[in-house]
Design a protein around this motif. Structure first.
Motif, mmCIF file in Angstrom:
data_model
loop_
_atom_site.group_PDB
_atom_site.id
_atom_site.type_symbol
_atom_site.label_atom_id
_atom_site.label_comp_id
_atom_site.label_asym_id
_atom_site.label_seq_id
_atom_site.Cartn_x
_atom_site.Cartn_y
_atom_site.Cartn_z
ATOM 1 N N ASN A 192 20.600 35.055 24.226
ATOM 2 C CA ASN A 192 20.375 33.772 23.426
ATOM 3 C C ASN A 192 21.821 32.954 23.306
ATOM 4 N N GLU A 193 22.778 33.145 24.342
ATOM 5 C CA GLU A 193 23.753 32.505 24.229
ATOM 6 C C GLU A 193 23.692 30.903 24.808
ATOM 7 N N VAL A 194 23.055 30.950 26.199
ATOM 8 C CA VAL A 194 22.557 29.675 26.792
ATOM 9 C C VAL A 194 21.162 29.964 27.437
ATOM 10 N N TRP A 195 20.374 29.113 27.228
ATOM 11 C CA TRP A 195 19.129 29.005 27.801
ATOM 12 C C TRP A 195 19.379 27.878 28.697
ATOM 13 N N SER A 196 18.514 28.074 30.062
ATOM 14 C CA SER A 196 18.641 27.122 31.204
ATOM 15 C C SER A 196 17.237 26.646 31.228
ATOM 16 N N MET A 197 16.849 25.300 31.535
ATOM 17 C CA MET A 197 15.213 25.016 31.573
ATOM 18 C C MET A 197 15.307 23.792 32.780
ATOM 19 N N ASP A 198 13.993 23.633 33.230
ATOM 20 C CA ASP A 198 13.605 22.769 34.343
ATOM 21 C C ASP A 198 12.224 22.723 34.465
ATOM 22 N N PHE A 199 11.892 21.827 35.241
ATOM 23 C CA PHE A 199 10.499 21.551 35.722
ATOM 24 C C PHE A 199 10.228 21.702 37.203
ATOM 25 N N VAL A 200 8.872 22.584 37.255
ATOM 26 C CA VAL A 200 8.599 22.675 38.610
ATOM 27 C C VAL A 200 7.207 22.073 38.632
ATOM 28 N N VAL B 294 11.951 28.094 31.266
ATOM 29 C CA VAL B 294 13.197 28.305 30.328
ATOM 30 C C VAL B 294 13.552 29.828 30.686
ATOM 31 N N THR B 295 14.914 30.125 31.007
ATOM 32 C CA THR B 295 15.446 31.250 31.289
ATOM 33 C C THR B 295 16.611 31.531 30.320
ATOM 34 N N ASP B 296 16.964 32.899 29.940
ATOM 35 C CA ASP B 296 18.125 33.314 29.282
ATOM 36 C C ASP B 296 19.126 33.553 30.536
ATOM 37 N N ASP B 297 20.077 33.033 30.360
ATOM 38 C CA ASP B 297 21.401 33.060 31.303
ATOM 39 C C ASP B 297 21.930 34.214 31.348
ATOM 40 N N PHE B 298 21.930 35.217 30.387
ATOM 41 C CA PHE B 298 22.609 36.631 30.390
ATOM 42 C C PHE B 298 21.611 37.690 30.982
ATOM 43 N N SER B 299 20.362 37.738 30.175
ATOM 44 C CA SER B 299 19.396 38.714 30.512
ATOM 45 C C SER B 299 18.528 38.365 31.856
ATOM 46 N N HIS B 300 18.653 36.915 32.231
ATOM 47 C CA HIS B 300 17.458 36.460 33.163
ATOM 48 C C HIS B 300 16.088 36.376 32.887
ATOM 49 N N GLU B 301 15.693 36.773 31.796
ATOM 50 C CA GLU B 301 14.365 36.663 31.146
ATOM 51 C C GLU B 301 13.759 35.286 31.227
ATOM 52 N N CYS B 302 12.485 35.382 31.543
ATOM 53 C CA CYS B 302 11.661 34.114 31.453
ATOM 54 C C CYS B 302 11.387 33.932 29.910
ATOM 55 N N VAL B 303 12.139 33.046 29.325
ATOM 56 C CA VAL B 303 11.705 32.764 27.834
ATOM 57 C C VAL B 303 10.418 31.890 27.674
ATOM 58 N N VAL B 304 10.159 30.987 28.460
ATOM 59 C CA VAL B 304 9.024 30.178 28.362
ATOM 60 C C VAL B 304 8.424 29.858 29.871
ATOM 61 N N LEU B 305 7.325 29.845 30.082
ATOM 62 C CA LEU B 305 6.836 29.346 31.348
ATOM 63 C C LEU B 305 5.390 28.670 30.930
ATOM 64 N N ALA B 306 5.446 27.537 30.594
ATOM 65 C CA ALA B 306 4.101 26.751 30.183
ATOM 66 C C ALA B 306 3.827 25.946 31.285
ATOM 67 N N VAL B 307 2.230 25.419 31.579
ATOM 68 C CA VAL B 307 1.975 25.000 32.604
ATOM 69 C C VAL B 307 0.908 23.805 31.885
ATOM 70 N N ASP B 308 1.027 22.687 32.057
ATOM 71 C CA ASP B 308 0.030 21.488 31.531
ATOM 72 C C ASP B 308 0.166 20.192 32.498
ATOM 73 N N TYR B 309 -0.649 19.448 32.241
ATOM 74 C CA TYR B 309 -0.716 18.094 33.173
ATOM 75 C C TYR B 309 0.612 17.318 32.906
#
Length: 375
Positions: free
Chosen positions: A205-213, A228-243
């Motif tokens: 939870n120090e830095v979250w990186s986010m982008d769109f695909v 959305v991923t956590d830069d330290f643990s490399h977990e995928c925090v959010v992976l949402a899909v929509d139009y």
């Protein structure tokens, strides 16, 4: 060659008697040898003492031994030239060399094995492939077809996670025997620019990186994936899909993720309209979250999320043909669960990101808790 019944010392004695005046014919008749033999002896031993004869006999024996050694060395060299040009290091190569020696030369099995440094028992009883190797090879092939972009190290991590104590070298051997090597991709010719080093995070939870695909359904309609991923643990925090996913939608998804793991200290995004909108800026300001924006045209400043998006495309989006939005959500959600909980990550000590984050939280809690006083 026939060996004389007289010793060298006796022959020298006969020559001495002839030198003292004894007739050669009388000496030959008395001792039982011909005059021709006497003159041959005198040509060989004339003027020698008994000690000289002993020395000569020793030199002749030494000469015979050296000739034998030279012949054996010549045979060994011939066998080595036939078998191999360099010294084989692996046992299979040594067995092949011994077989070639025995076929092409008259060398014995014992000597051939000694030359290549192989035990005779190993030559006579070559090892058979263990049944465990056959089962393990089938499992490696199965995992390689399921995860096409995985190399032997990640496959070894997955097999060890199943409870099998196998090392990387054995997996590599079976991986190469099955011809499963992943084709290396050729990088594009890019401009050589100065790169801004990424901030090295120390905790979650120090830095979250986010982008769109972006991707599309079978009917051609576009869909967007917020990653959305956590830069330290490399977990995928959010992976949402929509139009379509706007700034308010992004803020709502981040609030839902923060209910379980807390808010980050900083978020890193590009210059996209969703991240520069009033709704998103108000969300980050209202929660006292630092907003880090990349410079335009420099995606390497957000390399963590770019790497994650590449894995998402290769292992999920390019492998499936989505017909409907609900189907895409289910498949992408399953891939996210596999990425967080199953897929080993090299930056996390070759363990899944969720497990790595859990261990880090546990260590942080143990370090923060006060120690019990000794009773």
């Amino acid at each position: 060659m026939r060996k004389s019944r007289y010793t060298d010392e006796q022959i020298i004695g006969f020559i001495r008697q002839a030198e003292t005046g004894v007739a050669v014919a009388d000496l030959c008749r008395k001792e039982g040898f011909s005059s021709a033999t006497f003159y041959k002896w005198r040509a060989k031993f004339g003027g020698m003492e008994a000690s000289d004869a002993k020395r000569l006999r020793e030199l002749e024996a030494e000469n015979a031994r050296l000739k034998k050694l030279l012949a054996e060395a010549a045979l060994d060299n011939e066998a080595l030239k036939v078998a191999f040009g360099v010294k084989p290091l692996s046992p299979p190569a040594k067995r092949r060399a011994v077989g070639e020696m025995l076929e092409a030369t008259k060398i014995s099995e014992r000597r051939a094995c000694a030359l290549v440094g192989l035990a005779r028992d190993s030559w006579r009883h070559p090892p058979r492939r263990a049944q465990l190797d056959e089962g393990m090879s089938a499992r490696i092939v199965e995992l390689a077809h399921e995860r096409r972009r995985f190399g032997y190290r990640r496959i070894a991590d997955l097999i060890r996670a199943e409870g099998t104590g196998i090392n990387d070298k054995r997996v590599y051997r079976l991986y190469r025997l099955a011809d499963l090597a992943v084709r290396k991709r050729r990088g594009k010719n890019r401009l050589k620019l100065d790169r801004v080093p990424l901030h090295e995070c120390k905790t979650t939870n120090e830095v979250w990186s986010m982008d769109f695909v972006s991707d599309s359904l079978a009917n051609g309609r576009r869909i967007k994936c917020l990653t959305v991923t956590d830069d330290f643990s490399h977990e995928c925090v959010v992976l949402a899909v929509d139009y379509g996913i706007g700034g308010e939608y992004v803020a709502r998804l981040l609030d839902q993720a923060a209910r379980f793991r807390g808010y980050p200290k900083s978020v890193r995004t590009d210059q996209g309209p969703e991240f520069t909108s009033r709704a998103f800026l108000a969300w980050s300001t209202g929660r006292n979250i630092r907003h880090i924006l990349n410079q335009p045209g420099k995606p390497t400043q957000n390399a963590y999320i770019e790497s994650f998006n590449g894995k998402l495309r290769d292992e999920c989006l390019n492998e499936h043909w989505f017909e409907t939005l609900p189907q895409a959500r289910v498949i992408i959600a399953n891939w996210r669960m596999d990425y967080n909980e199953v897929r080993p990550h090299s930056s996390c000590g070759r363990m899944p990101p969720a497990k790595f984050a859990s261990l880090h939280r546990q260590q942080a809690a143990d370090a923060a808790s006060p120690r019990r006083s000794e009773e």
